[in-house]
Design a protein around this motif. Structure first.
Motif, PDB file in Angstrom:
ATOM      1  N   VAL A 361       0.840  -1.208   0.000  1.00 30.85           N
ATOM      2  CA  VAL A 361       0.000   0.000   0.000  1.00 30.85           C
ATOM      3  C   VAL A 361       0.869   1.249   0.000  1.00 30.85           C
ATOM      4  N   LYS A 362       1.876   1.289   0.869  1.00 29.21           N
ATOM      5  CA  LYS A 362       2.738   2.473   0.922  1.00 29.21           C
ATOM      6  C   LYS A 362       3.524   2.637  -0.369  1.00 29.21           C
ATOM      7  N   ALA A 363       4.043   1.522  -0.909  1.00 31.31           N
ATOM      8  CA  ALA A 363       4.781   1.609  -2.168  1.00 31.31           C
ATOM      9  C   ALA A 363       3.881   2.111  -3.285  1.00 31.31           C
ATOM     10  N   ALA A 364       2.630   1.648  -3.299  1.00 33.19           N
ATOM     11  CA  ALA A 364       1.690   2.090  -4.330  1.00 33.19           C
ATOM     12  C   ALA A 364       1.414   3.584  -4.213  1.00 33.19           C
ATOM     13  N   ARG A 365       1.283   4.063  -2.980  1.00 31.93           N
ATOM     14  CA  ARG A 365       0.996   5.482  -2.788  1.00 31.93           C
ATOM     15  C   ARG A 365       2.200   6.358  -3.118  1.00 31.93           C
ATOM     16  N   VAL A 366       3.372   5.950  -2.646  1.00 32.06           N
ATOM     17  CA  VAL A 366       4.572   6.759  -2.892  1.00 32.06           C
ATOM     18  C   VAL A 366       4.929   6.740  -4.375  1.00 32.06           C
ATOM     19  N   ASN A 367       4.858   5.559  -5.008  1.00 33.87           N
ATOM     20  CA  ASN A 367       5.261   5.419  -6.409  1.00 33.87           C
ATOM     21  C   ASN A 367       4.133   5.723  -7.392  1.00 33.87           C
ATOM     22  N   LYS A 368       2.972   6.084  -6.858  1.00 34.14           N
ATOM     23  CA  LYS A 368       1.810   6.411  -7.699  1.00 34.14           C
ATOM     24  C   LYS A 368       1.504   5.286  -8.695  1.00 34.14           C
ATOM     25  N   MET A 369       1.345   4.080  -8.164  1.00 33.61           N
ATOM     26  CA  MET A 369       0.993   2.942  -9.009  1.00 33.61           C
ATOM     27  C   MET A 369      -0.495   2.968  -9.325  1.00 33.61           C
ATOM     28  N   ASP A 370      -0.832   2.710 -10.565  1.00 30.33           N
ATOM     29  CA  ASP A 370      -2.232   2.599 -10.962  1.00 30.33           C
ATOM     30  C   ASP A 370      -2.753   1.250 -10.480  1.00 30.33           C
ATOM     31  N   PRO A 371      -3.755   1.228  -9.581  1.00 33.12           N
ATOM     32  CA  PRO A 371      -4.214  -0.059  -9.051  1.00 33.12           C
ATOM     33  C   PRO A 371      -4.959  -0.893 -10.079  1.00 33.12           C
ATOM     34  N   ASP A 372      -5.491  -0.260 -11.121  1.00 35.37           N
ATOM     35  CA  ASP A 372      -6.282  -0.990 -12.118  1.00 35.37           C
ATOM     36  C   ASP A 372      -6.017  -0.413 -13.508  1.00 35.37           C
ATOM     37  N   PRO A 373      -4.831  -0.646 -14.067  1.00 31.29           N
ATOM     38  CA  PRO A 373      -4.515  -0.102 -15.390  1.00 31.29           C
ATOM     39  C   PRO A 373      -5.345  -0.774 -16.466  1.00 31.29           C
ATOM     40  N   PRO A 374      -5.481  -0.152 -17.639  1.00 29.75           N
ATOM     41  CA  PRO A 374      -6.201  -0.798 -18.742  1.00 29.75           C
ATOM     42  C   PRO A 374      -5.618  -2.175 -19.041  1.00 29.75           C
ATOM     43  N   ARG A 375      -6.501  -3.095 -19.386  1.00 30.79           N
ATOM     44  CA  ARG A 375      -6.037  -4.472 -19.587  1.00 30.79           C
ATOM     45  C   ARG A 375      -5.033  -4.575 -20.723  1.00 30.79           C
ATOM     46  N   TRP A 376      -5.206  -3.751 -21.760  1.00 27.11           N
ATOM     47  CA  TRP A 376      -4.266  -3.828 -22.886  1.00 27.11           C
ATOM     48  C   TRP A 376      -2.864  -3.402 -22.472  1.00 27.11           C
ATOM     49  N   VAL A 377      -2.781  -2.492 -21.494  1.00 27.33           N
ATOM     50  CA  VAL A 377      -1.478  -2.069 -20.999  1.00 27.33           C
ATOM     51  C   VAL A 377      -0.795  -3.239 -20.287  1.00 27.33           C
ATOM     52  N   VAL A 378      -1.575  -3.980 -19.493  1.00 24.87           N
ATOM     53  CA  VAL A 378      -1.023  -5.144 -18.795  1.00 24.87           C
ATOM     54  C   VAL A 378      -0.543  -6.188 -19.805  1.00 24.87           C
ATOM     55  N   LEU A 379      -1.409  -6.513 -20.764  1.00 21.79           N
ATOM     56  CA  LEU A 379      -1.090  -7.564 -21.726  1.00 21.79           C
ATOM     57  C   LEU A 379       0.024  -7.157 -22.681  1.00 21.79           C
ATOM     58  N   LYS A 380       0.210  -5.853 -22.866  1.00 25.24           N
ATOM     59  CA  LYS A 380       1.256  -5.384 -23.777  1.00 25.24           C
ATOM     60  C   LYS A 380       2.643  -5.713 -23.255  1.00 25.24           C
ATOM     61  N   GLY A 381       2.752  -5.923 -21.933  1.00 26.46           N
ATOM     62  CA  GLY A 381       4.065  -6.315 -21.425  1.00 26.46           C
ATOM     63  C   GLY A 381       4.418  -5.779 -20.050  1.00 26.46           C
ATOM     64  N   MET A 382       3.421  -5.436 -19.207  1.00 26.62           N
ATOM     65  CA  MET A 382       3.740  -4.987 -17.847  1.00 26.62           C
ATOM     66  C   MET A 382       4.527  -6.062 -17.112  1.00 26.62           C
ATOM     67  N   SER A 383       5.570  -5.645 -16.406  1.00 28.92           N
ATOM     68  CA  SER A 383       6.429  -6.609 -15.723  1.00 28.92           C
ATOM     69  C   SER A 383       5.858  -7.069 -14.385  1.00 28.92           C
ATOM     70  N   HIS A 384       4.980  -6.249 -13.759  1.00 27.00           N
ATOM     71  CA  HIS A 384       4.381  -6.585 -12.473  1.00 27.00           C
ATOM     72  C   HIS A 384       2.860  -6.659 -12.604  1.00 27.00           C
ATOM     73  N   PRO A 385       2.220  -7.549 -11.849  1.00 25.42           N
ATOM     74  CA  PRO A 385       0.767  -7.509 -11.816  1.00 25.42           C
ATOM     75  C   PRO A 385       0.305  -6.175 -11.212  1.00 25.42           C
ATOM     76  N   PRO A 386      -0.847  -5.665 -11.601  1.00 22.82           N
ATOM     77  CA  PRO A 386      -1.355  -4.452 -10.963  1.00 22.82           C
ATOM     78  C   PRO A 386      -1.413  -4.622  -9.449  1.00 22.82           C
ATOM     79  N   VAL A 387      -1.098  -3.557  -8.732  1.00 17.63           N
ATOM     80  CA  VAL A 387      -1.018  -3.663  -7.273  1.00 17.63           C
ATOM     81  C   VAL A 387      -2.365  -4.045  -6.675  1.00 17.63           C
ATOM     82  N   GLY A 388      -3.464  -3.654  -7.322  1.00 18.95           N
ATOM     83  CA  GLY A 388      -4.781  -4.069  -6.839  1.00 18.95           C
ATOM     84  C   GLY A 388      -4.928  -5.581  -6.853  1.00 18.95           C
TER      85      GLY A 388
END
Length: 397
Positions: A361-388
């Motif tokens: 949670v803290k890493a997501a807040r500090v690093n401004k991680m998108d908890p639910d990015p568009p699915r195409w962004v994930v499938l395009k090659g995201m290295s980490h699963p969405p933090v959500g």
């Protein structure tokens, strides 16, 4: 459980990530269009300018070929290239690289500096940003010059060059991770973590995981970024735990240990199958380049006059861009699964679900991680699963 972000924080995160998503969608098309422009229009004039520049330098500094100190260098370069003309080839390669960098410079600077400052993610001063950007470009230029002399020079002199070059490169890839501890020092100062409870607990945790390491280093990235980061660098006797100074400021000891436990999961991965596959892929790519270079020479593409003509370099860039684009979804899928397994390893190691959840949670807040990015962004090659998703996968504490 409290929401990961407040509505205000979520709006800020969406505003931060939207330009990145637009860039991710547009960049492949822009990249291929730029390379097509170079191949269709710019290769010939660039090559003429590079040849003229090399001839001018030869007239002005030709005496260095016979000077006592420098003549050994020029003799070695002539042997590596197989004949004279390597200077024009290197200049052509640097010109094409500089052209691409100049085209991308406004966008790169806006994303890496302006956008980061707008959303409070960067501590870079203009001078420090320019210095590190220049350092990266100089290292890239050196790598391109080495590629030109190594790949094209060897290809011009040896028929099965792709095998001769591919095997040592593959072997180098297998052992290069041992140098990881030194790469970060090119940009940031590192110092050992002072003795204290955190170092003691970290040492005990790694002993429990049966992971030897040489040191715990603090990397002072706060001069440039406000992001949290932790990683293992090196292999065997060079392995070190690296924590940036931001993580020590933002997380508690339990949360830092949770982050290190996650990274320890990557140390325990079966890396050799992936490294062997990557090494074989490099050899296969070099073979594909050999076929392409032979076809270009046979059909005189872009004014080429012989096999391994430097004018085919933008074509190699096009091939590599295509390979990376097509391979990114597959690599991303494997990477996300490794991240999930590292999460599970960390929980088995620490038995502290609450600390791991707080760390995410803290890493997501500090690093401004998108908890639910568009699915195409994930499938395009995201290295980490969405933090959500990572939080949803955690067992109940």
């Amino acid at each position: 459980m409290e929401p990961l972000f407040t509505p205000e924080q979520l709006a800020e995160i969406h505003a931060y990530h939207l330009p990145h998503y637009i860039r991710a969608a547009v960049n492949p098309f822009a990249r291929f269009a730029l390379l097509a422009l170079m191949l269709g229009v710019l290769v010939r004039p660039f090559f003429r300018m590079a040849t003229a520049a090399a001839a001018g330098l030869e007239r002005r500094f030709g005496f260095l070929r016979t000077a006592p100190v420098s003549r050994a260098f020029f003799s070695a370069m002539d042997r590596l290239w197989g004949e004279s003309g390597w200077g024009a080839a290197v200049i052509f390669a640097l010109m094409t690289d500089l052209f691409v960098k100049l085209v991308y410079a406004p966008v790169d600077i806006w994303f890496a500096y302006t956008l980061e400052h707008q959303h409070g993610m960067s501590n870079y001063t203009p001078a420090a940003f320019a210095r590190d950007m220049l350092k990266g470009h100089l290292l890239g230029g050196f790598a391109i010059a080495a590629l030109v002399i190594g790949l094209y020079g060897l290809a011009r002199r040896t028929r099965h060059w792709w095998w001769v070059l591919g095997v040592p490169v593959a072997l180098l890839m297998l052992v290069s991770s041992a140098l990881d501890t030194y790469r970060g020092r090119l940009y940031f100062e590192q110092e050992p973590l002072p003795p204290g409870p955190l170092r003691t607990r970290m040492t005990a945790l790694m002993a429990q995981a049966d992971i030897p390491f040489s040191d715990v280093l603090v990397e002072k990235t706060s001069v440039a970024s406000r992001r949290i980061q932790a990683y293992f660098a090196g292999q065997g006797p060079t392995r070190a735990i690296v924590l940036n100074d931001v993580i020590l400021q933002e997380l508690s000891e339990d949360e830092v240990l949770a982050a290190v436990a996650h990274e320890a999961g990557h140390v325990q991965e079966q890396k050799w199958p992936g490294r062997i596959a990557s090494s074989l892929a490099v050899v296969a790519l070099l073979f594909a380049i050999d076929r392409m270079l032979r076809r270009a020479a046979a059909r005189n593409w872009f004014g080429t006059s012989r096999f391994a003509d430097i004018r085919t370099l933008p074509l190699l860039s096009l091939l590599l861009s295509l390979v990376l684009l097509l391979g990114a979804p597959i690599a991303g899928a494997f990477s996300r699964e490794r991240e999930r397994e590292a999460d599970r390893f960390a929980l088995r190691l620490t038995h502290d679900v609450d600390a791991f959840r707080r760390m995410l949670v803290k890493a997501a807040r500090v690093n401004k991680m998108d908890p639910d990015p568009p699915r195409w962004v994930v499938l395009k090659g995201m290295s980490h699963p969405p933090v959500g998703e990572r939080l949803a996968d955690l067992p109940a504490p």
